[in-house]
Enzyme design. Structure first.
Site, PDB file in Angstrom:
ATOM      1  N   TYR A 134      22.804  37.268  87.347  1.00  0.00           N
ATOM      2  CA  TYR A 134      22.914  38.170  86.351  1.00  0.00           C
ATOM      3  C   TYR A 134      23.278  39.582  86.973  1.00  0.00           C
ATOM      4  O   TYR A 134      22.364  40.321  87.476  1.00  0.00           O
ATOM      5  CB  TYR A 134      21.521  38.275  85.500  1.00  0.00           C
ATOM      6  N   LYS A 162      26.648  35.957  84.934  1.00  0.00           N
ATOM      7  CA  LYS A 162      26.628  36.740  83.648  1.00  0.00           C
ATOM      8  C   LYS A 162      27.119  38.137  84.077  1.00  0.00           C
ATOM      9  O   LYS A 162      26.366  39.022  84.558  1.00  0.00           O
ATOM     10  CB  LYS A 162      25.065  36.951  83.046  1.00  0.00           C
TER      11      LYS A 162
END
Ligand code: SI3
Length: 290
Positions: A134, A162
């Site tokens: 992330y 992400k």
């Protein structure tokens, strides 16, 4: 496969900061049945993850899996400054059957890249699950380079990123260098640009209320219908602009509440909407048919 559109799940709280469990189930159902999303990203920024305790995080993982079952893909965000907590949460979510883990790059302290790599490899080794990095530099201050992504990808369990950033040059470089890695874009207001850049899907907070428009943008852009996709992105950004001006999470919750869902409050110290804000939400809901 983990491609597709994911809502970054909102979590409803009461005024004391307890999770409203039946409301959480309603939000999951809203995402599956009304917004038509392919998956959920659980305990990310939108889940106010960094404001709640370990037991609450586990309870969210449990309720969501119980409600969603195998109907959609589930990604568990387990990143934390306490690596032991990340591992505990990662093992917990894996035992519940979560499809993949994700972890925010460790923040606050200026960690070296070696330390960041250690963190990801430790979570993977302890859980055996797949990992989606992330990356959200605007909130963490951590900017990974293409070489550093490459080094993280050396662990085959790191299946993707992400990518919540507006650096489309870096995104293009990553896409070209790693055609088989999963890239899920994180900025809803730039979904069309991300789709054109070749991402495999997206994760967004506003998909909790605007998933159907997001689906159209993504599919039209992928088919090369750029003008049509842009028309919907423009309308979407009219919505997002107002949501951001009012305050993202309380506003998204107020939209859900206006639809009869028990979406509760944000967790303090985040502030709730005042009456003027709530009135603006009502007009937003009716104007854009949210
Ligand atoms: O839960 C999450 O981790 C996210 O929702 C990440 C996602 O990238 C969102 N970012 C944040 C910080 O909320 C976006 O969906 C964002 O809310 C949206 O693009 C509006 O700026």
């Amino acid at each position: 496969m983990m491609k597709g559109l994911y809502s970054a799940l909102l979590v409803p709280f009461d005024k004391e900061g307890n999770i409203l469990e039946s409301g959480l189930r309603q939000i999951v159902r809203q995402n599956i049945d009304v917004q038509g999303i392919d998956g959920l990203y659980i305990n990310g920024s939108s889940g106010e993850n960094f404001l709640i305790n370990t037991e609450q995080k586990k309870r969210v993982f449990e309720i969501v899996k119980d409600e969603a079952g195998d109907e959609i893909k589930l990604i568990a965000q387990v990143g934390a400054l306490d690596l032991n907590e990340s591992i505990e949460l990662g093992k917990f979510a894996t035992s519940l059957g979560y499809d993949a883990l994700s972890a925010v790059t460790p923040f606050y302290y200026p960690f070296s890249f070696e330390e960041i790599k250690y963190y990801y490899n430790a979570i993977i080794e302890a859980t055996g699950n797949d990992m989606i990095i992330y990356s959200i530099p605007a909130l963490t201050g951590v900017n990974l380079s293409i070489q550093q992504f490459e080094e993280l990808f050396e662990n085959e369990k790191v299946i993707g990123i992400k990518y919540t950033a507006a650096d489309f040059f870096l995104l293009e470089r990553i896409r070209k260098a790693f055609p088989d890695k999963l890239i899920l874009s994180g900025f809803d207001e730039m979904l069309i640009q991300a789709a054109i850049s070749g991402v495999d899907g997206a994760i967004g907070s506003t998909y909790n209320i605007n998933g159907q428009r997001a689906r159209k943008i993504f599919e039209l852009a992928k088919q090369g219908n750029i003008q049509e996709a842009y028309d919907i992105q423009h309308e979407t950004n009219d919505i997002i602009e107002q949501v951001l001006a009012l305050g993202i999470y309380p506003t998204l919750k107020a939209v859900l509440s206006a639809k009869g869902i028990e979406a509760g409050e944000v967790k303090r110290p985040l502030a709730p909407l005042d009456n003027e804000g709530l009135e603006k939400v009502k007009s937003l809901v009716s104007k854009y048919n949210l």
